[in-house]
Design an enzyme around this catalytic site. Structure first.
Site, PDB file in Angstrom:
ATOM      1  N   SER A 124       0.956  -1.175   0.028  1.00  0.00           N
ATOM      2  CA  SER A 124       0.043  -0.329  -0.108  1.00  0.00           C
ATOM      3  C   SER A 124       0.855   1.347   0.015  1.00  0.00           C
ATOM      4  O   SER A 124       2.126   1.275   0.443  1.00  0.00           O
ATOM      5  CB  SER A 124      -0.910  -0.049   1.204  1.00  0.00           C
ATOM      6  N   TYR A 148      -1.418  -1.322  10.888  1.00  0.00           N
ATOM      7  CA  TYR A 148      -1.832  -1.790   9.438  1.00  0.00           C
ATOM      8  C   TYR A 148      -0.596  -1.656   8.670  1.00  0.00           C
ATOM      9  O   TYR A 148      -0.119  -2.542   7.942  1.00  0.00           O
ATOM     10  CB  TYR A 148      -3.188  -1.226   9.162  1.00  0.00           C
ATOM     11  N   LYS A 152       2.346  -3.721   6.612  1.00  0.00           N
ATOM     12  CA  LYS A 152       2.620  -3.966   5.256  1.00  0.00           C
ATOM     13  C   LYS A 152       4.131  -3.619   5.051  1.00  0.00           C
ATOM     14  O   LYS A 152       4.677  -4.357   4.040  1.00  0.00           O
ATOM     15  CB  LYS A 152       1.725  -2.746   4.532  1.00  0.00           C
ATOM     16  N   ASP A 294      -4.121  11.617   8.884  1.00  0.00           N
ATOM     17  CA  ASP A 294      -4.114  11.921   7.443  1.00  0.00           C
ATOM     18  C   ASP A 294      -3.476  12.964   6.937  1.00  0.00           C
ATOM     19  O   ASP A 294      -2.844  13.629   7.624  1.00  0.00           O
ATOM     20  CB  ASP A 294      -5.515  12.649   7.238  1.00  0.00           C
TER      21      ASP A 294
HETATM   22  C1  UD1 Z   1      -6.857   4.952   4.054  1.00  0.00           C
HETATM   23  C2  UD1 Z   1      -5.653   4.518   4.754  1.00  0.00           C
HETATM   24  C3  UD1 Z   1      -4.531   3.746   4.096  1.00  0.00           C
HETATM   25  C4  UD1 Z   1      -5.207   2.529   3.214  1.00  0.00           C
HETATM   26  C5  UD1 Z   1      -6.380   3.069   2.478  1.00  0.00           C
HETATM   27  C6  UD1 Z   1      -7.098   1.865   1.906  1.00  0.00           C
HETATM   28  C7  UD1 Z   1      -5.838   5.952   6.774  1.00  0.00           C
HETATM   29  C8  UD1 Z   1      -5.328   6.973   7.562  1.00  0.00           C
HETATM   30  N1  UD1 Z   1      -5.298   5.662   5.645  1.00  0.00           N
HETATM   31  O1  UD1 Z   1      -6.296   5.661   3.145  1.00  0.00           O
HETATM   32  O2  UD1 Z   1      -3.714   3.232   5.052  1.00  0.00           O
HETATM   33  O3  UD1 Z   1      -4.095   2.227   2.487  1.00  0.00           O
HETATM   34  O4  UD1 Z   1      -7.346   3.795   3.329  1.00  0.00           O
HETATM   35  O5  UD1 Z   1      -7.905   2.466   0.781  1.00  0.00           O
HETATM   36  O6  UD1 Z   1      -7.039   5.499   7.032  1.00  0.00           O
HETATM   37  N2  UD1 Z   1     -12.533  11.458   4.023  1.00  0.00           N
HETATM   38  C9  UD1 Z   1     -13.295  12.262   4.339  1.00  0.00           C
HETATM   39  N3  UD1 Z   1     -14.631  11.840   4.872  1.00  0.00           N
HETATM   40  C10 UD1 Z   1     -14.564  10.440   5.158  1.00  0.00           C
HETATM   41  C11 UD1 Z   1     -13.542   9.576   4.540  1.00  0.00           C
HETATM   42  C12 UD1 Z   1     -12.258  10.110   4.123  1.00  0.00           C
HETATM   43  O7  UD1 Z   1     -13.245  13.413   4.327  1.00  0.00           O
HETATM   44  O8  UD1 Z   1     -15.503   9.986   5.737  1.00  0.00           O
HETATM   45  C13 UD1 Z   1     -10.950  12.021   3.239  1.00  0.00           C
HETATM   46  C14 UD1 Z   1      -9.896  11.673   3.976  1.00  0.00           C
HETATM   47  O9  UD1 Z   1      -9.436  12.723   4.872  1.00  0.00           O
HETATM   48  C15 UD1 Z   1      -8.777  11.554   2.909  1.00  0.00           C
HETATM   49  C16 UD1 Z   1      -9.732  11.257   1.669  1.00  0.00           C
HETATM   50  O10 UD1 Z   1     -10.860  11.285   1.869  1.00  0.00           O
HETATM   51  O11 UD1 Z   1      -8.374  12.758   2.613  1.00  0.00           O
HETATM   52  C17 UD1 Z   1      -9.519   9.784   1.339  1.00  0.00           C
HETATM   53  O12 UD1 Z   1      -9.828   8.951   2.541  1.00  0.00           O
HETATM   54  P1  UD1 Z   1      -9.716   7.329   2.615  1.00  0.00           P
HETATM   55  O13 UD1 Z   1     -10.676   6.960   1.590  1.00  0.00           O
HETATM   56  O14 UD1 Z   1     -10.051   6.794   4.241  1.00  0.00           O
HETATM   57  O15 UD1 Z   1      -8.399   6.967   2.266  1.00  0.00           O
HETATM   58  P2  UD1 Z   1      -7.128   7.213   2.839  1.00  0.00           P
HETATM   59  O16 UD1 Z   1      -6.916   7.849   3.906  1.00  0.00           O
HETATM   60  O17 UD1 Z   1      -6.045   7.944   1.567  1.00  0.00           O
END
Ligand code: UD1
Length: 332
Positions: A124, A148, A152, A294
């Protein structure tokens, strides 16, 4: 000769099995359904019109992992099986380390006993921690922020070490960015239990009106609109990347590492807008505080995968949003 796919009933695993079968590969699937459902197997058969052997086995159960190798001529393993929820890993680190690390050690011990010398591993972009610059190249420094991610990174190192004493061993580490979308049939996709942690599954729950509104985690990041930027990649593109990685692994030895991303960064609000216009559904949202751990921006430099594997992501963000919705609207 068969390819063993561990975690083949899961989100990325099931899409990869479809691509492998469509390419005429013989596969054997191993899964314990810890985060997937048995009906996925028949859906893979329906999509491809092909059959395969399946074993309901946990990687921690060495006797039954051995049985899979005894009963099949496995020459390559594509290893997806593992726990993957960041928040849960912080709450239950022992469970994550035991399952992901010990499970993989057992898999490798059995591979060694049966002379299987090729593994493609599901890593990842989380192994890049908080990158100093973007786009991210494979040789950037590695660090992690949660158990997690640490599993990895530890597994990347463990697998790489196996190549030192055995010059025929071949390890391919695939670092995924943010997989979304679903197979165009709407038969397989991602539908996590409970309240989703990841952005696209959450947006889909808002779209089916199971959840009221999206919390946008922070709008004060140094990005074009203040919200977090990620490299969203269609899961079918990602699956095709595994096929290319398999072909490449068959002609190499030692360790190879590839980013699998599109190279494009989209913010949370870009994704909300793209989903709304692709599917003609309003997604209400509120700005919420930043989520702990994040980062502002994370997107790939996918040049190496293009040059070495001949792979490039094809689907655009509109298609990713359409296919995510097509799946969820048919499966909820
Ligand atoms: C997350 C994991 C990462 C993992 C990946 C798998 C974390 C910190 N990281 O990545 O280790 O490999 O998922 O796909 O959890 N967001 C919102 N509202 C929400 C959900 C997300 O604003 O309800 C934003 C987050 O702040 C981020 C973006 O959307 O900026 C993507 O978030 P997410 O889909 O959870 O992925 P990652 O955090 O990039």
């Amino acid at each position: 000769m068969s390819v063993l796919v561990t975690g083949g009933a899961g989100f990325i695993g099931s899409h990869t099995c479809v691509e492998l079968l469509n390419a005429g590969e013989d596969i054997v699937i191993l899964d314990n359904f810890s985060n997937s459902k048995p009906d996925v197997l028949d859906k893979i058969r329906t999509i491809t019109g092909k059959d395969f052997k399946f074993y309901e086995v946990d990687l921690l159960d060495k006797d039954n992992v051995e049985k899979v190798f005894k009963e099949n001529d496995i020459d390559t393993v594509i290893h997806f099986a593992g726990f993957k929820a960041v928040g849960e890993s912080v709450e239950k680190p022992l469970m994550y380390y035991h399952n992901n690390i010990t499970g993989t050690l057992i898999l490798c011990e059995v591979m060694k006993a049966y002379g299987c010398k090729r593994i493609v591993f599901s890593s990842s972009a989380t192994v890049y921690g908080s990158p100093k610059t973007v786009p991210i190249k494979e040789d950037f420094p590695l660090s992690t922020t949660n158990p997690y991610g640490t599993t990895k990174l530890m597994l990347e190192r463990i697998l790489s070490d196996l190549c030192v004493p055995d010059k025929d061993f071949c390890v391919t580490l695939l670092r995924y960015f943010n997989p979304i979308g679903a197979h165009e049939s709407g038969l397989i996709g991602e539908n996590p239990n409970g309240i989703p942690n990841n952005l696209m599954p959450y947006i889909c729950q808002v779209a089916i009106r199971k959840l009221d509104c999206l919390n946008v985690f922070g709008n004060d990041y140094p990005t074009h609109d203040g919200t977090g930027v990620r490299d969203y990649i269609h899961v079918v593109d990602l699956a095709k990347g595994h096929l290319k990685a398999l072909f490449n692994a068959r002609k190499t030895t030692g360790v190879s590492v590839f980013n699998l991303g599109t190279g494009n960064g989209y913010s949370v609000l870009d994704i909300v807008k793209a989903f709304e216009s692709a599917n003609n559904i309003k997604i209400p949202y509120v700005i919420a505080p930043r989520r702990a751990g994040d980062i502002a921006e994370c997107y790939a430099d996918p040049t190496k995968a293009r040059e070495v594997l001949g792979w490039k992501a094809e689907f655009d963000i509109e298609r990713m949003c359409k296919d995510s919705w097509n799946y969820i609207s048919k499966n909820n």
